[in-house]
Design a protein around this motif. Structure first.
Motif, PDB file in Angstrom:
ATOM      1  N   ARG A 151       0.861  -1.194   0.000  1.00 46.85           N
ATOM      2  CA  ARG A 151       0.000   0.000   0.000  1.00 46.85           C
ATOM      3  C   ARG A 151       0.889   1.234   0.000  1.00 46.85           C
ATOM      4  O   ARG A 151       1.673   1.443   0.926  1.00 46.85           O
ATOM      5  CB  ARG A 151      -0.915  -0.011   1.227  1.00 46.85           C
ATOM      6  CG  ARG A 151      -1.973   1.083   1.252  1.00 46.85           C
ATOM      7  CD  ARG A 151      -2.902   0.874   2.444  1.00 46.85           C
ATOM      8  NE  ARG A 151      -3.941   1.887   2.529  1.00 46.85           N
ATOM      9  CZ  ARG A 151      -5.127   1.812   1.920  1.00 46.85           C
ATOM     10  NH1 ARG A 151      -5.391   0.759   1.168  1.00 46.85           N
ATOM     11  NH2 ARG A 151      -6.028   2.764   2.060  1.00 46.85           N
ATOM     12  N   LEU A 152       0.765   2.036  -1.043  1.00 49.47           N
ATOM     13  CA  LEU A 152       1.595   3.227  -1.226  1.00 49.47           C
ATOM     14  C   LEU A 152       0.729   4.475  -1.108  1.00 49.47           C
ATOM     15  O   LEU A 152      -0.248   4.641  -1.841  1.00 49.47           O
ATOM     16  CB  LEU A 152       2.265   3.197  -2.601  1.00 49.47           C
ATOM     17  CG  LEU A 152       3.031   4.458  -3.015  1.00 49.47           C
ATOM     18  CD1 LEU A 152       4.256   4.670  -2.118  1.00 49.47           C
ATOM     19  CD2 LEU A 152       3.440   4.379  -4.486  1.00 49.47           C
ATOM     20  N   MET A 153       1.105   5.358  -0.187  1.00 45.22           N
ATOM     21  CA  MET A 153       0.425   6.641  -0.031  1.00 45.22           C
ATOM     22  C   MET A 153       1.264   7.716  -0.711  1.00 45.22           C
ATOM     23  O   MET A 153       2.451   7.875  -0.414  1.00 45.22           O
ATOM     24  CB  MET A 153       0.261   6.960   1.454  1.00 45.22           C
ATOM     25  CG  MET A 153      -0.472   8.248   1.747  1.00 45.22           C
ATOM     26  SD  MET A 153      -0.530   8.531   3.545  1.00 45.22           S
ATOM     27  CE  MET A 153      -1.585   9.971   3.631  1.00 45.22           C
ATOM     28  N   VAL A 154       0.661   8.438  -1.644  1.00 49.25           N
ATOM     29  CA  VAL A 154       1.364   9.483  -2.394  1.00 49.25           C
ATOM     30  C   VAL A 154       0.848  10.839  -1.925  1.00 49.25           C
ATOM     31  O   VAL A 154      -0.342  11.134  -2.053  1.00 49.25           O
ATOM     32  CB  VAL A 154       1.153   9.322  -3.904  1.00 49.25           C
ATOM     33  CG1 VAL A 154       1.903  10.407  -4.671  1.00 49.25           C
ATOM     34  CG2 VAL A 154       1.596   7.933  -4.362  1.00 49.25           C
ATOM     35  N   GLU A 155       1.744  11.664  -1.385  1.00 49.92           N
ATOM     36  CA  GLU A 155       1.344  12.953  -0.817  1.00 49.92           C
ATOM     37  C   GLU A 155       1.796  14.144  -1.650  1.00 49.92           C
ATOM     38  O   GLU A 155       1.904  15.259  -1.138  1.00 49.92           O
ATOM     39  CB  GLU A 155       1.850  13.062   0.624  1.00 49.92           C
ATOM     40  CG  GLU A 155       1.225  12.048   1.571  1.00 49.92           C
ATOM     41  CD  GLU A 155       1.355  12.440   3.030  1.00 49.92           C
ATOM     42  OE1 GLU A 155       1.242  13.638   3.347  1.00 49.92           O
ATOM     43  OE2 GLU A 155       1.577  11.539   3.856  1.00 49.92           O
ATOM     44  N   GLY A 156       2.032  13.949  -2.924  1.00 39.91           N
ATOM     45  CA  GLY A 156       2.327  15.096  -3.781  1.00 39.91           C
ATOM     46  C   GLY A 156       3.727  15.100  -4.327  1.00 39.91           C
ATOM     47  O   GLY A 156       4.494  14.165  -4.101  1.00 39.91           O
ATOM     48  N   GLY A 157       3.989  16.133  -5.092  1.00 41.74           N
ATOM     49  CA  GLY A 157       3.096  17.249  -5.377  1.00 41.74           C
ATOM     50  C   GLY A 157       2.208  17.010  -6.597  1.00 41.74           C
ATOM     51  O   GLY A 157       1.975  15.880  -7.036  1.00 41.74           O
ATOM     52  N   GLY A 158       1.736  18.148  -7.137  1.00 38.31           N
ATOM     53  CA  GLY A 158       0.787  18.095  -8.226  1.00 38.31           C
ATOM     54  C   GLY A 158       1.300  17.391  -9.466  1.00 38.31           C
ATOM     55  O   GLY A 158       0.536  16.707 -10.160  1.00 38.31           O
ATOM     56  N   THR A 159       2.577  17.534  -9.763  1.00 36.87           N
ATOM     57  CA  THR A 159       3.136  16.851 -10.938  1.00 36.87           C
ATOM     58  C   THR A 159       3.049  15.339 -10.774  1.00 36.87           C
ATOM     59  O   THR A 159       2.680  14.622 -11.710  1.00 36.87           O
ATOM     60  CB  THR A 159       4.601  17.267 -11.153  1.00 36.87           C
ATOM     61  OG1 THR A 159       4.655  18.679 -11.401  1.00 36.87           O
ATOM     62  CG2 THR A 159       5.211  16.533 -12.346  1.00 36.87           C
TER      63      THR A 159
END
Length: 226
Positions: A151-159
């Protein structure tokens, strides 16, 4: 065959879709109750990923802050903190930033031309792995899968968010929508222009909507389009 992780994109945004404003100070979009929700999601994740630009701009520690949640992770046979991951094409990283000096294991995913530069800069602060001559998100997720990240949590950024959404690699999206308007074209947005799967008429499935004090929390399933 390597199983890629379940990819969850997480962001706090303004009503008009911005992650921040254009001032040097970080715009506080979320609230204490929502920060606690994010802490819970981090605790449930095997890895947390941010881009190098976000690291340079925000200088986050990117930790599970709750002692009880860390203790539960340890009781479940996991490290106290999830693996921290960053991605960079340029290799322009700063070894003094908080990211490298808090938590447990760190990983840099980069390209062939930047590997030695990153290893020299960090001098053992993180594992450094190339995913090819050009950055390939599929290979990046394969690498995380090989490392046991489910489980991978991606917190940014917008790109980063834009690239993963455009490649149809996001399994879930968490948005905390603050009752604010930014309206500054130069400020960072959650998503930019891209050729998204399904075009302009494909509607994502809404999994949950609820208020958390003064923000509205929404969960989407991007791959479940109709």
């Amino acid at each position: 065959m390597t199983t890629r992780p379940y990819v969850l994109l997480s962001a706090a945004i303004s009503v008009d879709g911005y992650l921040d404003d254009a001032t040097p100070e970080r715009l506080r979009l979320s609230n204490a109750a929502d920060f606690d929700r994010v802490d819970q999601v981090r605790a449930e994740s095997d890895a947390i990923l941010i881009g190098a630009t976000t690291m340079r701009k925000d200088n986050p520690r990117l930790l599970v802050n709750s002692e009880d949640r860390r203790a539960k992770r340890i009781a479940d046979g996991k490290p106290a903190y999830p693996l921290k991951v960053t991605v960079t094409k340029s290799g322009d990283l700063d070894a003094s930033l908080n990211f490298w000096h808090h938590g447990d294991q760190k990983l840099v995913l980069t390209v062939d031309s930047a590997v030695e530069k990153v290893r020299t800069t960090l001098n053992g602060l993180a594992d450094v792995v190339s995913v090819g001559p050009e950055f390939d998100w599929g290979l990046a997720l394969d690498e995380l899968g090989r490392r046991g990240v489910g489980r991978l949590m991606v917190e940014g950024g917008g790109t980063i968010h834009t690239q993963l959404m455009a490649a149809d690699l996001a399994d879930e999206v968490h948005l905390a929508i603050a009752p604010l308007l930014v309206g500054q074209p130069e400020a960072a947005r959650f998503l930019s222009a891209a050729d998204y799967p399904g075009g302009t008429t494909a509607r994502m499935k809404v999994l949950e909507v609820r208020s958390i004090d003064d923000v509205v929390f929404v969960r989407y399933a991007p791959k479940e389009r109709s």
